[in-house]
Design a protein around this motif. Structure first.
Motif, PDB file in Angstrom:
ATOM      1  N   MET A 169       0.548  -1.244  -0.343  1.00 42.77           N
ATOM      2  CA  MET A 169      -0.313  -0.306   0.005  1.00 42.77           C
ATOM      3  C   MET A 169       0.633   1.034   0.124  1.00 42.77           C
ATOM      4  SD  MET A 169      -3.356  -1.105   2.604  1.00 42.77           S
ATOM      5  CE  MET A 169      -2.208  -1.671   3.609  1.00 42.77           C
ATOM      6  N   GLY A 170       0.707   2.151  -0.541  1.00 44.37           N
ATOM      7  CA  GLY A 170       1.483   3.582  -1.471  1.00 44.37           C
ATOM      8  C   GLY A 170       0.415   4.630  -0.553  1.00 44.37           C
ATOM      9  N   LEU A 171       1.546   5.718  -0.879  1.00 41.38           N
ATOM     10  CA  LEU A 171       0.807   7.168  -0.192  1.00 41.38           C
ATOM     11  C   LEU A 171      -0.370   7.649  -1.227  1.00 41.38           C
ATOM     12  CD1 LEU A 171       4.144   9.248  -0.688  1.00 41.38           C
ATOM     13  CD2 LEU A 171       2.757   8.204   1.612  1.00 41.38           C
ATOM     14  N   ILE A 172      -0.373   6.935  -2.550  1.00 40.66           N
ATOM     15  CA  ILE A 172      -1.897   7.407  -3.571  1.00 40.66           C
ATOM     16  C   ILE A 172      -2.230   6.633  -3.934  1.00 40.66           C
ATOM     17  CG2 ILE A 172      -2.764   8.201  -5.601  1.00 40.66           C
ATOM     18  CD1 ILE A 172       0.212  10.621  -5.000  1.00 40.66           C
ATOM     19  N   ILE A 173      -1.013   5.581  -4.199  1.00 38.26           N
ATOM     20  CA  ILE A 173      -1.558   3.999  -4.711  1.00 38.26           C
ATOM     21  C   ILE A 173      -1.821   3.165  -3.760  1.00 38.26           C
ATOM     22  CG2 ILE A 173      -1.330   2.463  -6.202  1.00 38.26           C
ATOM     23  CD1 ILE A 173       0.518   3.855  -8.066  1.00 38.26           C
ATOM     24  N   ASP A 174      -3.782   2.760  -3.269  1.00 36.64           N
ATOM     25  CA  ASP A 174      -4.013   1.749  -2.849  1.00 36.64           C
ATOM     26  C   ASP A 174      -3.838   2.291  -1.484  1.00 36.64           C
ATOM     27  OD1 ASP A 174      -4.703   0.015  -4.475  1.00 36.64           O
ATOM     28  OD2 ASP A 174      -2.914  -1.233  -4.528  1.00 36.64           O
ATOM     29  N   ASN A 175      -4.266   3.198  -1.284  1.00 34.27           N
ATOM     30  CA  ASN A 175      -3.977   3.698   0.023  1.00 34.27           C
ATOM     31  C   ASN A 175      -4.501   3.518   1.099  1.00 34.27           C
ATOM     32  OD1 ASN A 175      -4.834   6.849   2.311  1.00 34.27           O
ATOM     33  ND2 ASN A 175      -4.063   7.926   0.129  1.00 34.27           N
ATOM     34  N   TYR A 206      -5.832   6.850  -5.092  1.00 29.30           N
ATOM     35  CA  TYR A 206      -6.741   7.968  -4.663  1.00 29.30           C
ATOM     36  C   TYR A 206      -6.115   9.603  -4.028  1.00 29.30           C
ATOM     37  CZ  TYR A 206      -8.912  10.178  -0.563  1.00 29.30           C
ATOM     38  OH  TYR A 206      -9.961  11.166   0.325  1.00 29.30           O
ATOM     39  N   LEU A 207      -6.883  10.914  -4.755  1.00 29.46           N
ATOM     40  CA  LEU A 207      -6.563  12.062  -4.689  1.00 29.46           C
ATOM     41  C   LEU A 207      -7.462  12.852  -4.028  1.00 29.46           C
ATOM     42  CD1 LEU A 207      -5.366  12.814  -8.368  1.00 29.46           C
ATOM     43  CD2 LEU A 207      -4.016  12.248  -5.978  1.00 29.46           C
ATOM     44  N   ASP A 208      -6.882  13.342  -2.531  1.00 30.21           N
ATOM     45  CA  ASP A 208      -7.523  14.513  -1.883  1.00 30.21           C
ATOM     46  C   ASP A 208      -6.730  15.863  -2.203  1.00 30.21           C
ATOM     47  OD1 ASP A 208      -8.920  16.214  -0.094  1.00 30.21           O
ATOM     48  OD2 ASP A 208      -8.618  15.127   1.512  1.00 30.21           O
ATOM     49  N   LEU A 209      -7.688  15.949  -3.583  1.00 25.06           N
ATOM     50  CA  LEU A 209      -6.912  17.585  -4.065  1.00 25.06           C
ATOM     51  C   LEU A 209      -7.546  19.393  -2.702  1.00 25.06           C
ATOM     52  CD1 LEU A 209      -7.315  16.953  -7.283  1.00 25.06           C
ATOM     53  CD2 LEU A 209      -5.319  16.599  -6.135  1.00 25.06           C
ATOM     54  N   SER A 210      -7.682  18.855  -1.425  1.00 21.17           N
ATOM     55  CA  SER A 210      -7.855  20.023  -0.426  1.00 21.17           C
ATOM     56  C   SER A 210      -6.548  20.105   0.329  1.00 21.17           C
ATOM     57  CB  SER A 210      -9.408  20.260   0.004  1.00 21.17           C
ATOM     58  OG  SER A 210      -9.376  19.080   1.055  1.00 21.17           O
TER      59      SER A 210
END
Length: 544
Positions: free
Chosen positions: A1-7, A95-99
């Protein structure tokens, strides 16, 4: 599991949600999404809902379910989606949280670069044989989940150029990419509070779900929760509740306003100050519990982009935006304020020193006292409270007519609705009175009934006479109201810029018990009587 991939953080978040006392299973949305995988343009699902309606919780569930690096079999075994496991754990997710922490960076370019850097780290760990995603064949596909994508576009701290560059970044990320099996985007587009006929039941709580939660709580009644937190309506009229507020109330066993914890109400203050014909009047009607008929279109990506570039505002677009953000609800061609929680926010937004709407806030603030002094027939204090609301400053160049006066009286008695059912234009066989206050059920038998008639440039006594001529009090006993009846006449003198008032109290057999009138009414009645006598004298002198 990564920072963005498979968070991993999103997985832990969803596990935490499963342990909560008031968890509601929304996993059936996965069955709906599974039908869209690899369906070309259909796989791009765009959903926007107000803050705290469970969007991030749904995102955490999607990441947990689809991610290859997450063992989710036991997690979903007891959930509704358990029967459809065809795609569970079959894809890597992005997964990206753009805020998230966007303002901790020097500029927007640095923020986007940080996303690229994290993504590169994840790719190198998962795919050590290559440095870039495009080197892989079409057999490696991803599910992309973007949370708060619109945050950067709606935030005024970013320049138009930065917003433009950001949109290009998104387009490059998702447009026609074969590596996307499915794409879930929290944005302004196809499925919103205005047009969602597909996914509405997964965001917010349905009425059945709130009933289920109340059975677990035992302390809070469903009816109390309903008055405070429901009022949002789906395309078919089904009631939807604010997820965050319901959960906060159940956890604390306290029903109060939790909306203010989700962010500021600056959007409402800006709405009050927009120079659009009719908006301020509409706001006052909405706060007063009325619906407004208007045709609204969906509020999507192009609307939000244009708004960041253009200065002009159109009423329909403004209201569409307010529905999308959850400040208003829209059903059957009408907008309204959803519930008591949001009504409080609208009232707070009136308290703006830069807006002429602050006078209405002050009237609401004084409305408890106004009811109290009315019930005690204290016409002197009634006059003082009304006189604090200088209509000529609010109405500006408009003529102060009966409609304006009625609106002021509505707001002067605003909080009376907690004790009374307030009926405007109350009908009987002889016509309609302006306002009648009928005691609520628990005080229906003995509570005082209030009937108000308004006049402009006349007298308060004439207003009372009008009530008697029309007999608006007829039939009250037959409807179960046995308390004393207060007949109230209020007149506004445009020339003198002052109010006058008369109160007559009767028992339920219409026997007069007392009459009270303001000093202004006595003076005005005397003046009109003298003027009338002078006219008669002048007329008699001219007769041959």
């Amino acid at each position: 599991m990564g920072l963005i991939i498979d968070n991993e953080d999103m997985c832990e978040k969803f596990k935490g949600l499963l342990e909560e006392k008031y968890f509601i299973d929304k996993s059936n949305i996965i069955n709906d999404f599974n039908k869209l995988i690899n369906r070309n343009s259909e796989k791009y699902v765009c959903i926007t809902k107000p803050k705290r309606f469970g969007k991030t919780s749904i995102a955490a569930m999607l990441v947990t379910y689809y991610s290859k690096s997450i063992d989710s079999k036991e997690i979903f075994d007891k959930l509704k989606v358990s029967k459809g496991k065809k795609f569970q754990g079959k894809y890597h997710t992005l997964y990206l949280d753009l805020s998230n922490n966007v303002f901790s960076f020097k500029n927007l370019r640095s923020f986007i670069s940080s996303i690229n850097s994290k993504l590169k780290i994840d790719i190198e760990e998962l795919f050590p044989n290559s440095k870039v995603l495009k080197d892989y064949d079409d057999d490696i596909v991803f599910i992309l989940v973007i949370d708060e994508w619109d945050y950067i576009i709606t935030n005024k701290k970013f320049t138009d150029k930065e917003r433009y560059d950001y949109i290009n970044f998104l387009k490059y990320l998702i447009k026609d990419r074969s590596y996307l099996a499915f794409f879930s985007l929290n944005c302004f587009s196809e499925y919103t509070m205005l047009n969602d006929n597909q996914y509405y039941e997964y965001f917010g709580f349905t009425e059945d779900e709130v009933n289920e939660l109340c059975e677990k709580n035992k302390n809070l009644s469903f009816e109390n929760l309903k008055s405070w937190y429901n009022g949002y309506k789906s395309y078919n009229g089904e009631k939807i509740y604010n997820t965050w507020s319901v959960i906060q109330a159940l956890n604390s066993n306290i029903i109060e306003n939790y909306w203010s914890q989700t962010g500021s109400f600056n959007e409402l203050k800006k709405m009050n100050n927009y120079d659009i014909v009719g908006v301020k009047e509409d706001i006052l009607e909405l706060i007063n519990g009325n619906e407004i008929e208007i045709k609204l279109e969906n509020y999507g990506v192009e609307d939000i982009r244009k708004e960041s570039e253009e200065k002009e505002h159109v009423k329909e677009i403004l209201y569409s935006k307010m529905v999308t953000f959850g400040y208003l609800t829209y059903y059957n061609g009408k907008i309204s304020i959803p519930n008591k929680e949001l009504k409080e926010e609208f009232i707070k937004a009136l308290n703006d020193k830069e807006s002429d709407m602050q006078y209405f806030y002050n009237m609401i603030k004084n409305s408890d006292e106004m009811l109290e002094v009315t019930l005690h027939k204290n016409v002197k204090r009634m006059y003082e409270i009304l006189d604090k609301s200088p209509m000529e400053k609010i109405i500006l160049e408009d003529k102060i007519d009966h409609a304006h006066l009625k609106r002021f009286i509505d707001y002067s008695y605003f909080n009376a609705r907690t004790k009374y059912d307030i009926v405007e234009e109350y009908p009987n066989d002889n016509g309609t009175t302006d306002i009648i206050f009928l005691p609520k059920e628990k005080n229906k038998v003995n509570g005082k009934i209030i009937i108000i008639e308004l006049k402009v440039n006349s007298t308060a006594k004439e207003a009372i006479k009008h009530i008697h001529r029309k007999k608006y009090y007829n039939g009250l006993k037959e409807k179960g109201y046995y308390g004393n009846i207060l007949l109230i006449g209020i007149n506004y003198d445009q020339k003198k810029v002052e109010y006058s008032c008369v109160i007559e109290e009767y028992n339920n057999n219409m026997k007069l018990l007392s009459t009270t009138e303001s000093e202004a009414e006595r003076k005005r009645s005397n003046e009109l009587e003298i003027n009338g006598e002078n006219k008669r004298l002048r007329s008699s002198r001219h007769k041959p």
